[in-house]
Design a protein around this motif. Structure first.
Motif, PDB file in Angstrom:
ATOM      1  N   THR A 101      21.441 -20.533   1.469  1.00  0.00           N
ATOM      2  CA  THR A 101      20.622 -20.307   0.271  1.00  0.00           C
ATOM      3  C   THR A 101      19.340 -21.143   0.319  1.00  0.00           C
ATOM      4  O   THR A 101      18.295 -20.713  -0.174  1.00  0.00           O
ATOM      5  CB  THR A 101      21.415 -20.657  -0.998  1.00  0.00           C
ATOM      6  N   GLU A 102      19.421 -22.334   0.929  1.00  0.00           N
ATOM      7  CA  GLU A 102      18.231 -23.185   1.040  1.00  0.00           C
ATOM      8  C   GLU A 102      17.162 -22.510   1.895  1.00  0.00           C
ATOM      9  O   GLU A 102      15.970 -22.552   1.590  1.00  0.00           O
ATOM     10  CB  GLU A 102      18.591 -24.549   1.635  1.00  0.00           C
ATOM     11  N   ASP A 103      17.606 -21.886   3.000  1.00  0.00           N
ATOM     12  CA  ASP A 103      16.656 -21.173   3.862  1.00  0.00           C
ATOM     13  C   ASP A 103      16.013 -20.017   3.098  1.00  0.00           C
ATOM     14  O   ASP A 103      14.790 -19.841   3.141  1.00  0.00           O
ATOM     15  CB  ASP A 103      17.371 -20.609   5.099  1.00  0.00           C
ATOM     16  N   ILE A 104      16.843 -19.259   2.416  1.00  0.00           N
ATOM     17  CA  ILE A 104      16.345 -18.094   1.667  1.00  0.00           C
ATOM     18  C   ILE A 104      15.293 -18.535   0.649  1.00  0.00           C
ATOM     19  O   ILE A 104      14.235 -17.901   0.522  1.00  0.00           O
ATOM     20  CB  ILE A 104      17.515 -17.365   0.980  1.00  0.00           C
ATOM     21  N   ALA A 105      15.575 -19.629  -0.054  1.00  0.00           N
ATOM     22  CA  ALA A 105      14.644 -20.114  -1.082  1.00  0.00           C
ATOM     23  C   ALA A 105      13.335 -20.602  -0.468  1.00  0.00           C
ATOM     24  O   ALA A 105      12.244 -20.295  -0.975  1.00  0.00           O
ATOM     25  CB  ALA A 105      15.302 -21.228  -1.886  1.00  0.00           C
ATOM     26  N   ARG A 106      13.431 -21.368   0.632  1.00  0.00           N
ATOM     27  CA  ARG A 106      12.214 -21.897   1.260  1.00  0.00           C
ATOM     28  C   ARG A 106      11.327 -20.774   1.781  1.00  0.00           C
ATOM     29  O   ARG A 106      10.110 -20.777   1.588  1.00  0.00           O
ATOM     30  CB  ARG A 106      12.559 -22.833   2.421  1.00  0.00           C
ATOM     31  N   TYR A 107      11.929 -19.810   2.441  1.00  0.00           N
ATOM     32  CA  TYR A 107      11.130 -18.714   2.992  1.00  0.00           C
ATOM     33  C   TYR A 107      10.556 -17.844   1.881  1.00  0.00           C
ATOM     34  O   TYR A 107       9.435 -17.326   2.004  1.00  0.00           O
ATOM     35  CB  TYR A 107      11.963 -17.882   3.974  1.00  0.00           C
TER      36      TYR A 107
END
Length: 203
Positions: A101-107
């Motif tokens: 979820t952290e990757d999804i949010a950052r991108y």
């Protein structure tokens, strides 16, 4: 499209032999359960600097056993580079098919919407194999694996440390685009980078 269970059942499906620039040969293949001790040797031999740049929880037999035990059980596909004829493991390449979820949010903040057809990737080479162009020679095999897994884009597993210029150049050379930066839990700045495999084919 290959499933992880299919790879575990038939590792030869993703096995290739590659002649490096110096004339030596390596085998590129999936990690198998019998690799635990040799994988431990690879991990334990990594230098302090290679460990700083890596993402593994440990560098010993316990970690190697854990990685081998995870084969086809989770979302990870791990492949090794095996030196010929010694059989020594000189590289570990990891695909993660689930997105955090952290990757999804950052991108998303960078204007990029990650999808189920994206994957995360992270390579580690033995110290004596670094700086020899091995990663670039292996990369076409990496992109082939991603495509055979039904993936269209690759992002970096954990990003790449901003103070690792050699790795950044490597990714840029192989078509990755900068997507943004972030500060990790350890307070260190890393860069997010993404590769569009369709654009790569068009190029």
């Amino acid at each position: 499209m290959l499933a992880l269970t299919e790879v575990a059942d038939d590792p030869l499906a993703l096995t290739s032999r590659l002649t490096l620039n110096d004339g030596s040969d390596v085998v590129f293949r999936p990690l198998v359960h019998a690799d635990a001790e040799r994988l431990a040797g690879f991990l334990s031999a990594l230098s302090v600097e290679s460990r700083r740049l890596g993402t593994f929880d440990g560098y010993d037999l316990a970690t190697a056993l854990e990685l081998c035990d995870a084969i086809a059980r989770y979302d990870k596909l791990r492949l090794v580079l095996e030196e010929v004829p010694s059989g020594r493991i000189v590289g570990l390449l990891e695909f993660s098919l689930d997105l955090h979820t952290e990757d999804i949010a950052r991108y998303r903040e960078a204007g990029i919407r990650l999808a189920a057809t994206d994957c995360r990737f992270g390579p580690t080479l033995a110290d004596d194999y670094q700086g020899r162009g091995v990663g670039t020679q292996v990369f076409p095999l990496v992109t082939d694996v991603a495509r055979r897994l039904g993936r269209k884009r690759i992002i970096l597993l954990g990003g790449v440390l901003a103070d690792n210029p050699r790795a950044i150049r490597y990714y840029q050379k192989n078509g990755f685009q900068l997507a943004g930066s972030f500060i990790g839990a350890d307070g260190v700045r890393s860069l997010d980078m993404i590769l569009d495999l369709d654009s790569m084919q068009e190029a």
